[in-house]
Design an enzyme around this catalytic site. Structure first.
Site, PDB file in Angstrom:
ATOM      1  N   ARG A  53       0.820  -1.235   0.000  1.00  0.00           N
ATOM      2  CA  ARG A  53       0.000   0.000   0.000  1.00  0.00           C
ATOM      3  C   ARG A  53       0.844   1.271   0.000  1.00  0.00           C
ATOM      4  NH1 ARG A  53      -3.135  -2.915   3.883  1.00  0.00           N
ATOM      5  NH2 ARG A  53      -4.752  -4.052   2.755  1.00  0.00           N
ATOM      6  N   GLU A  90      -6.163  15.955 -10.805  1.00  0.00           N
ATOM      7  CA  GLU A  90      -6.822  16.214 -12.089  1.00  0.00           C
ATOM      8  C   GLU A  90      -8.346  16.323 -11.967  1.00  0.00           C
ATOM      9  OE1 GLU A  90      -4.943  14.452 -15.687  1.00  0.00           O
ATOM     10  OE2 GLU A  90      -6.991  14.116 -16.366  1.00  0.00           O
ATOM     11  N   HIS A 124       5.706   7.929 -27.511  1.00  0.00           N
ATOM     12  CA  HIS A 124       4.714   8.797 -26.878  1.00  0.00           C
ATOM     13  C   HIS A 124       4.859  10.233 -27.385  1.00  0.00           C
ATOM     14  CE1 HIS A 124       2.085  10.411 -23.817  1.00  0.00           C
ATOM     15  NE2 HIS A 124       3.046  11.229 -23.401  1.00  0.00           N
ATOM     16  N   ASN A 182      -2.708  17.545 -20.691  1.00  0.00           N
ATOM     17  CA  ASN A 182      -3.052  16.519 -21.678  1.00  0.00           C
ATOM     18  C   ASN A 182      -3.205  17.097 -23.085  1.00  0.00           C
ATOM     19  OD1 ASN A 182      -4.800  13.554 -21.510  1.00  0.00           O
ATOM     20  ND2 ASN A 182      -3.308  14.087 -19.973  1.00  0.00           N
ATOM     21  N   HIS A 197      -2.631   9.526 -27.550  1.00  0.00           N
ATOM     22  CA  HIS A 197      -2.750   8.199 -26.931  1.00  0.00           C
ATOM     23  C   HIS A 197      -3.454   7.218 -27.867  1.00  0.00           C
ATOM     24  CE1 HIS A 197      -2.242   9.463 -22.404  1.00  0.00           C
ATOM     25  NE2 HIS A 197      -1.117   9.446 -23.079  1.00  0.00           N
ATOM     26  N   GLU A 205       6.566  17.518 -25.676  1.00  0.00           N
ATOM     27  CA  GLU A 205       6.066  17.748 -24.303  1.00  0.00           C
ATOM     28  C   GLU A 205       6.530  19.122 -23.792  1.00  0.00           C
ATOM     29  OE1 GLU A 205       3.844  15.860 -22.932  1.00  0.00           O
ATOM     30  OE2 GLU A 205       4.325  13.714 -23.004  1.00  0.00           O
ATOM     31  N   LYS A 225       1.657  10.981 -11.417  1.00  0.00           N
ATOM     32  CA  LYS A 225       0.823  10.050 -12.200  1.00  0.00           C
ATOM     33  C   LYS A 225       1.621   8.775 -12.424  1.00  0.00           C
ATOM     34  CE  LYS A 225      -2.577  12.591 -14.946  1.00  0.00           C
ATOM     35  NZ  LYS A 225      -3.018  12.971 -16.290  1.00  0.00           N
ATOM     36  N   ARG A 271      -5.574  20.406 -14.090  1.00  0.00           N
ATOM     37  CA  ARG A 271      -4.453  19.538 -14.488  1.00  0.00           C
ATOM     38  C   ARG A 271      -4.665  18.919 -15.866  1.00  0.00           C
ATOM     39  NH1 ARG A 271      -0.922  15.070 -11.091  1.00  0.00           N
ATOM     40  NH2 ARG A 271       0.308  14.445 -12.911  1.00  0.00           N
ATOM     41  N   LYS A 303       5.156  22.496 -14.397  1.00  0.00           N
ATOM     42  CA  LYS A 303       4.330  21.344 -14.000  1.00  0.00           C
ATOM     43  C   LYS A 303       4.024  21.404 -12.504  1.00  0.00           C
ATOM     44  CE  LYS A 303       3.303  16.542 -14.622  1.00  0.00           C
ATOM     45  NZ  LYS A 303       3.536  15.286 -15.310  1.00  0.00           N
ATOM     46  N   HIS A 353      -2.826  14.941 -26.149  1.00  0.00           N
ATOM     47  CA  HIS A 353      -2.764  13.542 -25.707  1.00  0.00           C
ATOM     48  C   HIS A 353      -3.996  12.727 -26.058  1.00  0.00           C
ATOM     49  CE1 HIS A 353       0.735  14.932 -23.574  1.00  0.00           C
ATOM     50  NE2 HIS A 353       0.967  13.740 -23.069  1.00  0.00           N
TER      51      HIS A 353
HETATM   52  N1  LIG Z   1       3.481  10.086 -15.586  1.00  0.00           N
HETATM   53  C1  LIG Z   1       3.504  11.155 -16.363  1.00  0.00           C
HETATM   54  O1  LIG Z   1       3.126  12.256 -15.958  1.00  0.00           O
HETATM   55  C2  LIG Z   1       4.032  11.036 -17.753  1.00  0.00           C
HETATM   56  C3  LIG Z   1       4.349  12.193 -18.483  1.00  0.00           C
HETATM   57  C4  LIG Z   1       4.873  12.061 -19.767  1.00  0.00           C
HETATM   58  C5  LIG Z   1       5.098  10.806 -20.298  1.00  0.00           C
HETATM   59  N2  LIG Z   1       4.790   9.701 -19.559  1.00  0.00           N
HETATM   60  C6  LIG Z   1       5.077   8.361 -20.082  1.00  0.00           C
HETATM   61  O2  LIG Z   1       6.480   8.281 -20.292  1.00  0.00           O
HETATM   62  C7  LIG Z   1       6.741   7.341 -21.341  1.00  0.00           C
HETATM   63  C8  LIG Z   1       7.694   7.952 -22.342  1.00  0.00           C
HETATM   64  O3  LIG Z   1       8.885   8.278 -21.666  1.00  0.00           O
HETATM   65  P1  LIG Z   1      10.260   8.417 -22.459  1.00  0.00           P
HETATM   66  O4  LIG Z   1      10.064   9.267 -23.634  1.00  0.00           O
HETATM   67  O5  LIG Z   1      11.272   8.786 -21.450  1.00  0.00           O
HETATM   68  O6  LIG Z   1      10.485   6.956 -23.021  1.00  0.00           O
HETATM   69  P2  LIG Z   1      11.262   5.654 -22.486  1.00  0.00           P
HETATM   70  O7  LIG Z   1      11.194   5.536 -21.027  1.00  0.00           O
HETATM   71  O8  LIG Z   1      10.736   4.533 -23.309  1.00  0.00           O
HETATM   72  O9  LIG Z   1      12.771   5.969 -22.900  1.00  0.00           O
HETATM   73  C9  LIG Z   1      13.099   6.083 -24.266  1.00  0.00           C
HETATM   74  C10 LIG Z   1      14.342   5.240 -24.620  1.00  0.00           C
HETATM   75  O10 LIG Z   1      15.488   5.899 -24.126  1.00  0.00           O
HETATM   76  C11 LIG Z   1      16.321   4.986 -23.397  1.00  0.00           C
HETATM   77  N3  LIG Z   1      17.049   5.799 -22.431  1.00  0.00           N
HETATM   78  C12 LIG Z   1      16.632   6.270 -21.240  1.00  0.00           C
HETATM   79  N4  LIG Z   1      17.553   7.090 -20.719  1.00  0.00           N
HETATM   80  C13 LIG Z   1      18.582   7.126 -21.585  1.00  0.00           C
HETATM   81  C14 LIG Z   1      19.814   7.817 -21.615  1.00  0.00           C
HETATM   82  N5  LIG Z   1      20.156   8.669 -20.653  1.00  0.00           N
HETATM   83  N6  LIG Z   1      20.642   7.630 -22.669  1.00  0.00           N
HETATM   84  C15 LIG Z   1      20.283   6.814 -23.686  1.00  0.00           C
HETATM   85  N7  LIG Z   1      19.120   6.133 -23.735  1.00  0.00           N
HETATM   86  C16 LIG Z   1      18.271   6.304 -22.690  1.00  0.00           C
HETATM   87  C17 LIG Z   1      15.373   3.979 -22.845  1.00  0.00           C
HETATM   88  O11 LIG Z   1      16.019   2.767 -22.553  1.00  0.00           O
HETATM   89  C18 LIG Z   1      14.352   3.850 -23.980  1.00  0.00           C
HETATM   90  O12 LIG Z   1      14.813   2.931 -24.925  1.00  0.00           O
HETATM   91  C19 LIG Z   1       5.400   6.975 -21.944  1.00  0.00           C
HETATM   92  O13 LIG Z   1       4.994   5.731 -21.444  1.00  0.00           O
HETATM   93  C20 LIG Z   1       4.485   8.068 -21.435  1.00  0.00           C
HETATM   94  O14 LIG Z   1       3.149   7.627 -21.348  1.00  0.00           O
HETATM   95  C21 LIG Z   1       4.268   9.794 -18.312  1.00  0.00           C
HETATM   96  O1  LIG Z   2       0.885  14.815 -15.619  1.00  0.00           O
HETATM   97  C1  LIG Z   2      -0.134  14.940 -16.307  1.00  0.00           C
HETATM   98  O2  LIG Z   2      -1.225  15.237 -15.807  1.00  0.00           O
HETATM   99  C2  LIG Z   2      -0.084  14.722 -17.760  1.00  0.00           C
HETATM  100  O3  LIG Z   2      -1.118  14.676 -18.405  1.00  0.00           O
HETATM  101  C3  LIG Z   2       1.260  14.569 -18.413  1.00  0.00           C
HETATM  102  C4  LIG Z   2       1.244  13.817 -19.729  1.00  0.00           C
HETATM  103  O4  LIG Z   2       2.357  14.279 -20.489  1.00  0.00           O
HETATM  104  C5  LIG Z   2       1.434  12.311 -19.552  1.00  0.00           C
HETATM  105  O5  LIG Z   2       1.608  11.703 -20.798  1.00  0.00           O
HETATM  106  C6  LIG Z   2       0.378  11.597 -18.734  1.00  0.00           C
HETATM  107  O6  LIG Z   2       0.802  10.293 -18.416  1.00  0.00           O
HETATM  108  C7  LIG Z   2      -0.935  11.454 -19.448  1.00  0.00           C
HETATM  109  O7  LIG Z   2      -1.868  11.197 -18.498  1.00  0.00           O
HETATM  110  P1  LIG Z   2      -3.215  10.379 -18.726  1.00  0.00           P
HETATM  111  O8  LIG Z   2      -3.972  10.632 -17.477  1.00  0.00           O
HETATM  112  O9  LIG Z   2      -3.883  10.943 -19.928  1.00  0.00           O
HETATM  113  O10 LIG Z   2      -2.842   8.967 -18.913  1.00  0.00           O
HETATM  114 ZN   LIG Z   3       2.706  12.975 -22.200  1.00  0.00          ZN
END
Ligand SMILES: NC(=O)c1ccc[n+]([C@@H]2O[C@H](COP(=O)([O-])OP(=O)(O)OC[C@H]3O[C@@H](n4cnc5c(N)ncnc54)[C@H](O)[C@@H]3O)[C@@H](O)[C@H]2O)c1
Ligand SMILES: O=C(O)C(=O)C[C@@H](O)[C@H](O)[C@H](O)COP(=O)(O)O
Ligand SMILES: [Zn+2]
Length: 360
Positions: free
Chosen positions: A121, A237, A265, A245, A252, A185, A143, A241, A227, A248
């Protein structure tokens, strides 16, 4: 110079942004009340490139560590990898005071933080992001998510970390493609809330394309600050918030349509941003010049701005599963001008279809 942003949320934490700041991680761990054991979750690429560096800092503390690395890529945001992480934590006797450190891009951050939020948890969580997306966006705001066959990020929680250490030195090993793709982004913050940032990107484009680290660190700081401002106002959200998106809803759907194989992404979000900007133009919210400013800036980073030849209804059907859709009514984030966003839920399917076709 290290720059610290404090996020005041259900759990308050600092975001430390700098080139080469892992000494601060060492001090943070030394001063924490965690059990002296840390679980590092990463992917195999990040482990190959940077694990030794991270461990050389952890070894300056009295923490023992265990490391779990999974295959890189969006397809790892799955229930299988999640349960492998739980197994790893259980086999290595994690308890409620042992921190989990998410070391990598957004994929690592999303699934590791989901594991941290649900295991027993909730266990402490530290982010050390290593991509532009994770440094400007995913490590901030809490998130967490894994994907479901029916859609992206459908299973997740809100769970704030205990600390975020953004060391822009890690970015040096990203290829140009990985580095610049992530700018969709960053441009997003400019469009929805920060006109100055948008203009900065337009003005300093040459410097950015040369990956000048001072310019990049400034941009990353600005995004993290933007952010955190939103998170402090609407952590879960309930309203505001949702503007994060922008791009997105369609983005998505495009990712899911191609089963996460054709577009990253950030690339899919870029297409979604052009779509949202076009809808904004067609609804009279922005003029044509503003639409082209957005599209041109994305193109400067070599980001895709056209929609594939897919029947629009296929994308609209996937969008119905978006978390912002309520009672079957789709919600879109639109722009009223650079630096301003609005939430719209009264867009009819024929306008969506027509706009998708115009961008094909
Ligand atoms: N939680 C949130 O608020 C939020 C916000 C934006 C995106 N996301 C999520 O994040 C993901 C995309 O993230 P991303 O673009 O970082 O992709 P990713 O995590 O897939 O990384 C991209 C590639 O870069 C490589 N990599 C990582 N660090 C490296 C480095 N320093 N040098 C060389 N290679 C490296 C990884 O191994 C991977 O192959 C998606 O799943 C998206 O939905 C979440
Ligand atoms: O942090 C947030 O809020 C965002 O929407 C950031 C986005 O860049 C990110 O891709 C997020 O994971 C999308 O959220 P979701 O709720 O649509 O899945
Ligand atoms: Zn995003």
């Amino acid at each position: 110079m290290n720059q610290i942003i404090t996020v005041n949320a259900s759990q308050s934490y600092n975001i430390n942004v700098s080139y080469d700041n892992l000494n601060d991680l060492v001090n943070f761990l030394k001063n924490s009340n965690f059990v002296r054991k840390i679980f590092i979750i990463s992917d195999t690429t990040v482990c190959r490139l940077h694990l030794q560096t991270l461990l050389s800092y952890i070894e300056q503390t009295n923490f023992v560590y265990s490391v779990y690395c999974f295959e890189p890529g969006e397809q790892s945001k799955s229930k299988e990898v999640l349960f492998d992480i739980y197994d790893f934590l259980i086999e290595n006797n994690a308890d409620r005071k042992t921190p989990l450190l998410a070391f990598g891009g957004g994929v690592v951050g999303d699934i590791a933080s989901f594991a941290a939020s649900t295991f027993m948890r909730g266990i402490p969580l530290i982010h050390v992001p290593t991509t532009i997306v994770s440094q400007t966006d995913s490590s901030i705001g809490g998130k967490t998510a894994i994907n479901h066959a029916k859609g992206k990020n459908l299973i997740g929680t809100f769970y704030q970390p205990n600390a975020v250490f953004i060391d822009t030195k890690f970015l040096d090993t990203l290829s140009d493609e990985e580095f610049f793709n992530a700018f969709s982004e960053i441009i997003k913050y400019g469009i929805i809330m920060d006109k100055q940032l948008f203009e900065f990107l337009e003005t300093y484009i040459d410097d950015i394309l040369k990956r000048n680290y001072k310019t990049i660190t400034k941009i990353i700081y600005d995004c993290a600050k933007n952010k955190s401002i939103i998170i402090q106002k609407d952590e879960k959200e309930l309203g505001l918030r949702a503007i994060l998106n922008f791009g997105h809803t369609l983005g998505h759907a495009i990712e899911a349509f191609f089963e996460y194989k054709k577009y990253t992404h950030s690339q899919a979000v870029s297409i979604g941003e052009v779509f949202a900007a076009k809808l904004s133009y067609k609804l009279g919210l922005i003029d044509e010049k503003t639409f082209y400013r957005i599209k041109n800036l994305l193109e400067k980073f070599n980001l895709p701005t056209k929609i594939d030849k897919i029947e629009p209804i296929e994308l609209i059907n996937i969008m119905q599963h978006d978390k912002k859709s309520k009672g079957g009514i789709l919600e879109f984030i639109l722009t009223k001008g650079i630096g301003e966003a609005i939430i719209a839920n009264d867009i009819n399917n024929s306008l969506l279809t027509e706009t998708i076709r115009e961008l094909q």
